[in-house]
Design a protein around this motif. Structure first.
Motif, PDB file in Angstrom:
ATOM      1  N   SER B 299       0.888  -1.231   0.055  1.00  0.00           N
ATOM      2  CA  SER B 299      -0.154  -0.109   0.043  1.00  0.00           C
ATOM      3  C   SER B 299       0.883   1.293   0.095  1.00  0.00           C
ATOM      4  O   SER B 299       2.052   1.278   0.338  1.00  0.00           O
ATOM      5  N   ALA B 301       0.759   3.903   2.044  1.00  0.00           N
ATOM      6  CA  ALA B 301       1.037   4.154   3.262  1.00  0.00           C
ATOM      7  C   ALA B 301       2.330   3.392   3.567  1.00  0.00           C
ATOM      8  O   ALA B 301       3.308   3.966   4.186  1.00  0.00           O
ATOM      9  N   ASP B 302       1.977   2.021   3.365  1.00  0.00           N
ATOM     10  CA  ASP B 302       3.355   1.266   3.819  1.00  0.00           C
ATOM     11  C   ASP B 302       4.733   1.524   3.133  1.00  0.00           C
ATOM     12  O   ASP B 302       5.714   1.435   3.899  1.00  0.00           O
ATOM     13  N   ARG B 304       5.531   4.376   1.956  1.00  0.00           N
ATOM     14  CA  ARG B 304       5.787   5.713   2.432  1.00  0.00           C
ATOM     15  C   ARG B 304       6.674   5.313   3.833  1.00  0.00           C
ATOM     16  O   ARG B 304       7.775   6.143   3.899  1.00  0.00           O
TER      17      ARG B 304
END
Lengths: 379, 648
Positions: B299, B301-302, B304
């Motif tokens: 994902s 977010a992960d 990043r």
């Protein structure tokens, strides 16, 4: 010799007429139709429906019609030529106003049990009328301008109606067949030379008019001409039909890929495989030998018609027989030229083989005229 | 109308003539048709037959099974596991929305997957299958299979997906696979057609990427007949592909796991090298990440989180990170001087705490100085002044050449991503790259592994192994390919004087075993297991005059990224070296305090091939070590609960 001079005793009467039926011609017609059933069965993926079975029923009906036409004396047909012609014209006009639009063209009248295509009927009735006209007209007058103008009008009026449908193929065929009958009737060759010259001029005009305000043909007709001239221009679009048709034909080789083994038709690469392009399936599955066999059957049919014409004692019989032969010839010659990439795709069926009721019925009725001429020939 | 018989004869004759003429024309045309038919069907038959075949036959490639990867003991590092997906054929489904709604009741379908599928359905042809859900587990797929009659047009399909059961332990070594991207294709001149298989996965990073050639295998193919619309009619034949070769690596999964756990949350790296074969036993870089995330599709977010972490979890510090080697470089300088015959073991240098080199003061780490220092003491206590003095006598070019001979400043050919070549600078390098002349001060800096000098943990391990054995060992990562043993990295003798080597090793022994040695607190006391080592503390900042005037600032008072790197290299057992270990703890502070304990623990783990007995540790440490062992064991068990893990 006019029909009045027939010696009634020298022509067969009653059921004896059947003995005088041209049996070889009947057999040839049945053979060609048989090829048709075979191919329709094959393109349906090995099934009688949706094409082979109705076609067979219509063939039986057509053979009945042929028999009836054959048994009625040829002079009767001569006498009703003008009526038959006018009926066809009325039907053509009816199509113009009430016809059903099919495949982008308005060609049919729905009679309930079948769909009648008056243009098919017109092909034969115009030949009949022309034959009757020249039977009536003293031969020495046939080249005089006034007497030339009358048959030209007879030909061009229905041709114009057919062209309006629009059906370019049939209208060209009708003109060619009518011209053929006029030529046979003894009209001076200079007229034909003039018409051919004018025709070439017209072709030039057609190309010139393209894109201008007085464009003579529909855009789709121009595109068909384009792709005929260079199919590779648009191999997946309009040129697709011609290209795939040639591939099917060519892949047949000497003896074909075997019955029901034609991949081009089986996998739907062929367009209109049950009507206009049925010959490609035949050529793919039975190869050069199969194609040549059908061609030979066609030639034999024409030979029998010409023989009947030459043996006939009256001009109507001769001209009708030859007119039917020319019409028939034009049908298969144009269709085959088209699928072999020699002519543009104009929508002319392969006679007696392509799926289609009107054409089959009308053609068999026309051969009934030839049979009648044969039976009612004084001996 | 009556006509004369004569006229009629003439007319009839004309008609017959013209009929024959027309008939002749017709026969001629038929002849032309026959000729055309002959041309197409006989002369051009082969060409058209070929075109017809091209029309009807499509070749679909079959993805081969990717080669699996194992550690030296047969533990699985990467394998293929069946993954299930759900395919929908819109034409068979009828009401697609209704089928999707029913399916959503059975299993959890992510809304974005449904949206993507809807878009594909709108675009595609109704008979082409579309993937509705991917990477499903067996339970979900069974639910779908049981309810198949109620779900028209839905078919469960099985494919292969890559699984990394060791989770983040081998993320940097093995790397991971991912779907072929346009960027991947753009890098290749003639891409293997196999890469065009939808959802085909190739190695993206690490070993998976470097040995893609062997791991991928060769594609099989099936020939299918399609119709004009592109619909598959039947399969004509198929040739199965050849699976990729199975690879056995030289690494030890248990040791790697221990090393990774021992590094914990530090930004650090450990390399363990076999001194006999050059086999890499462990290449641990912390922090790490779970490569399975990338296979499934990480994902945003992960991702990043991984890229923005200052500890750089995505970087492979073992081979990719380069650091000033600091005092661990001192063996190189000593050996260069010994080989040049400039010093003997008893020659001493006086260390007052600094040395003035061309007008600039070079300080020793010990401000008060070491007094008179010989070779052994200089290594044991890591006296800097001794090496300044030595280096100026030897010259940088000799030192640089020795560094290269010992494996520094050269790129080792390991099948891993971004293997760095480090730097062993010399005069030629400085004038070529910097356009400046080499200064004596540069030599002084280089002599203690500072300045331009850069080395990766891998290179330090190679250096240590070469020092320990005197042989030209090369690192190796592949033990065998499809069962065929690969050549080891055991090399010929380096041609160094054995006495000189012994003197240097003696110094390293003192580092670890002499109570004045910098590594004494992290020694091994088990007999026959004692090690030789060397600590290093490399500066990442320049100590300004102001700072020096204010007194040495303790590392603890500095922000993390300005603290010193802690290094330690060692080999053991001293008498018969089996393993060389290098450790770097980024910004960890002093090498003897931050790096040496890790190196010792990992070394013991390697020597005992498992948890070492507490008796191997100095008495005073045992209680603390026991607690540490218990903590690591608890963490190991906790990790084993991850569904991708196969650890028991």
């Amino acid at each position: 010799m006019s029909y009045l001079e027939y010696n009634a005793k020298s022509t067969p009467t009653g059921l004896r007429k059947i003995l005088y039926l041209n049996w070889p011609l009947t057999l040839l017609l049945a053979s060609v139709a048989g090829v048709g059933f075979l191919m329709l069965y094959s393109v349906a993926g090995g099934s009688f429906s949706p094409w082979a079975e109705p076609q067979f029923k219509r063939f039986l009906l057509g053979m009945g019609v042929m028999l009836v036409v054959a048994l009625i004396p040829i002079w009767f047909w001569r006498n009703i030529s003008i009526l038959a012609y006018l009926t066809s014209v009325v039907l053509l006009l009816a199509v113009e106003f009430f016809g059903t639009v099919g495949m982008g063209a308005q060609r049919w009248i729905d009679l309930g049990f079948m769909r009648l295509q008056p243009s098919e009927l017109m092909k034969i009735t115009s030949v009949m009328l022309l034959a009757a006209y020249y039977d009536w007209l003293p031969p020495e007058r046939s080249s005089r301008p006034t007497w030339v103008l009358i048959p030209v009008i007879m030909i061009l009026f229905p041709t114009f109606l057919v062209l309006r449908q629009p059906d370019l193929g049939t209208s060209i065929l009708m003109m060619a067949a009518g011209g053929g009958v006029m030529f046979l009737a003894g009209v001076h060759w200079a007229y034909f030379a003039a018409v051919i010259a004018a025709g070439l001029g017209l072709v030039a005009a057609v190309f010139q008019s393209r894109g201008s305000s007085w464009q003579l043909l529909e855009n789709y007709q121009y595109r068909r001409i384009d792709t005929f001239l260079d199919p590779s221009q648009d191999p997946l679009g309009a040129g697709y039909h011609i290209t795939q048709s040639k591939i099917a034909l060519g892949s047949g080789g000497w003896s074909g890929r075997g019955y029901m083994q034609g991949t081009q038709s089986r996998l739907n690469f062929l367009p209109e495989k049950h009507t206009d392009f049925i010959f490609t399936t035949l050529a793919e599955e039975f190869g050069f030998i199969g194609g040549l066999t059908l061609l030979t059957l066609y030639v034999l049919i024409i030979v029998f018609c010409v023989a009947t014409a030459l043996a006939a004692k009256d001009r109507f019989s001769s001209l009708v027989s030859l007119g039917v032969a020319i019409t028939f010839f034009l049908f298969f010659a144009v269709n085959m030229s088209m699928v072999m990439g020699l002519a543009p795709v104009v929508g002319v069926p392969l006679p007696l083989v392509s799926y289609g009721g009107s054409a089959m019925l009308v053609l068999l009725a026309a051969f009934g005229l030839v049979q009648s001429a044969n039976i009612h020939r004084p001996r | 109308m009556r006509r004369s018989p004569k006229d009629q004869e003439a007319a009839h004759g004309k008609l017959s003539r013209r009929a024959l003429l027309l008939g002749g024309l017709q026969v001629g045309f038929v002849g032309a048709l026959a000729a055309r038919m002959r041309y197409l069907q006989i002369d051009q038959a082969d060409q058209f037959r070929l075109l017809a075949e091209e029309n009807r036959i499509n070749i679909r490639l079959l993805a081969p099974a990717r080669g699996e990867i194992f550690d030296r003991n047969g533990r699985t590092l990467a394998h293929n596991s069946p993954s299930y997906r759900i395919i929908i054929v819109p034409e068979d489904a009828g009401d697609v929305e209704q089928v999707i709604a029913k399916l959503s009741e059975l299993i959890a379908l992510p809304p974005e997957d449904i949206e993507r599928a809807r878009a594909e359905i709108r675009r595609g042809r109704p008979f082409l299958p579309i993937t509705l859900a991917d990477q499903l587990n067996w339970e979900d797929i069974s639910k779908v299979a049981v309810n198949a009659p109620a779900l028209p047009g839905i078919t469960p399909e099985v494919g292969l997906t890559r699984i990394y059961p060791q989770l983040d332990d081998f993320a940097h070594v093995v790397g991971y696979v991912g779907p072929v991207s346009d960027y991947d294709l753009s890098k290749l001149d003639a891409p293997d057609p196999i890469l065009r298989i939808p959802r085909f996965q190739i190695g993206k990073v690490g070993f998976e990427a470097k040995r893609e050639d062997v791991l991928r295998g060769t594609a099989g193919a099936k020939r299918i007949e399609v119709n004009a619309g592109g619909r598959v009619m039947r399969e004509l034949d198929r040739k199965e592909g050849q699976a990729g070769a199975d690879m056995q690596l030289t690494v030890d999964a248990d040791l790697q796991n221990y090393a990774q756990a021992r590094l914990g949350s530090e930004s650090a790296a450990v390399v363990v090298m076999d001194c006999e074969s050059g086999h890499m036993r462990a290449l641990a870089s912390a922090p790490s990440f779970d490569p399975n995330q990338f296979v499934r599709g990480i994902s945003v977010a992960d991702y990043r989180m991984l890229t923005e972490d200052p500890y750089r979890p995505l970087a492979n510090k073992t081979v990719q990170g380069t650091y000033p080697p600091g005092s661990t470089f001192k063996m190189v300088t000593s050996l260069a001087a010994l080989e040049e015959g400039l010093i003997g073991p008893d020659d001493t240098v006086y260390c007052p705490g600094h040395l003035e080199v061309s007008g600039r003061k070079f300080h020793c780490w010990k401000r008060g100085g070491h007094g008179h220092v010989d070779l052994n003491t200089s290594l044991m206590q890591s006296c800097d002044v001794y090496y300044y003095d030595l280096a100026i006598k030897v010259g940088i070019d000799k030192i640089s050449a020795m560094a290269t001979r010992l494996g520094l400043g050269t790129r080792h050919d390991l099948p891993m991503s971004a293997v760095a070549s480090g730097l062993a600078p010399n005069r030629e390098w400085k004038s070529r790259v910097k356009g400046q002349d080499w200064l004596v001060g540069d030599t002084a800096n280089a002599s203690i592994g500072q300045g331009f000098m850069l080395a990766s943990p891998l290179q330090l391990a190679v250096m240590t192994a070469r020092l320990a054995t005197g042989r030209d060992l090369s690192p190796r990562l592949i033990k065998s390919i499809d069962g065929a043993e690969q050549p080891s990295g055991a090399g010929e003798s380096l041609g160094l004087n054995e006495n000189h080597l012994r003197m240097v090793r003696r110094g390293m022994y003192s580092v670890s075993n002499d109570r004045r040695g910098t590594g004494y607190r992290s020694r091994i006391i088990a007999e026959g297991m004692r090690m030789g080592g060397k600590s290093g503390t490399s500066q990442v900042r320049n100590i300004t005059a102001a700072e020096r005037a204010a007194g040495v600032i303790s590392n603890k008072d500095l922000p993390w990224e300005r603290r010193d790197h802690a290094l330690y290299v060692c080999f053991a057992p001293f008498e018969n070296p089996k393993f060389a270990v290098s450790v770097i703890v980024e910004h960890g502070g002093g090498g003897s305090t931050a790096a040496a304990p890790i190196a010792r623990d990992v070394m013991l783990q390697a020597l005992y091939d498992g948890t070492p007995p507490l008796e191997a540790y100095p008495k005073g440490d045992r209680k603390r070590i026991k607690a540490q062992q218990d903590r690591l064991e608890r963490e190991r068990i906790k990790r084993a609960e991850n569904p991708d893990s196969d650890r028991a």
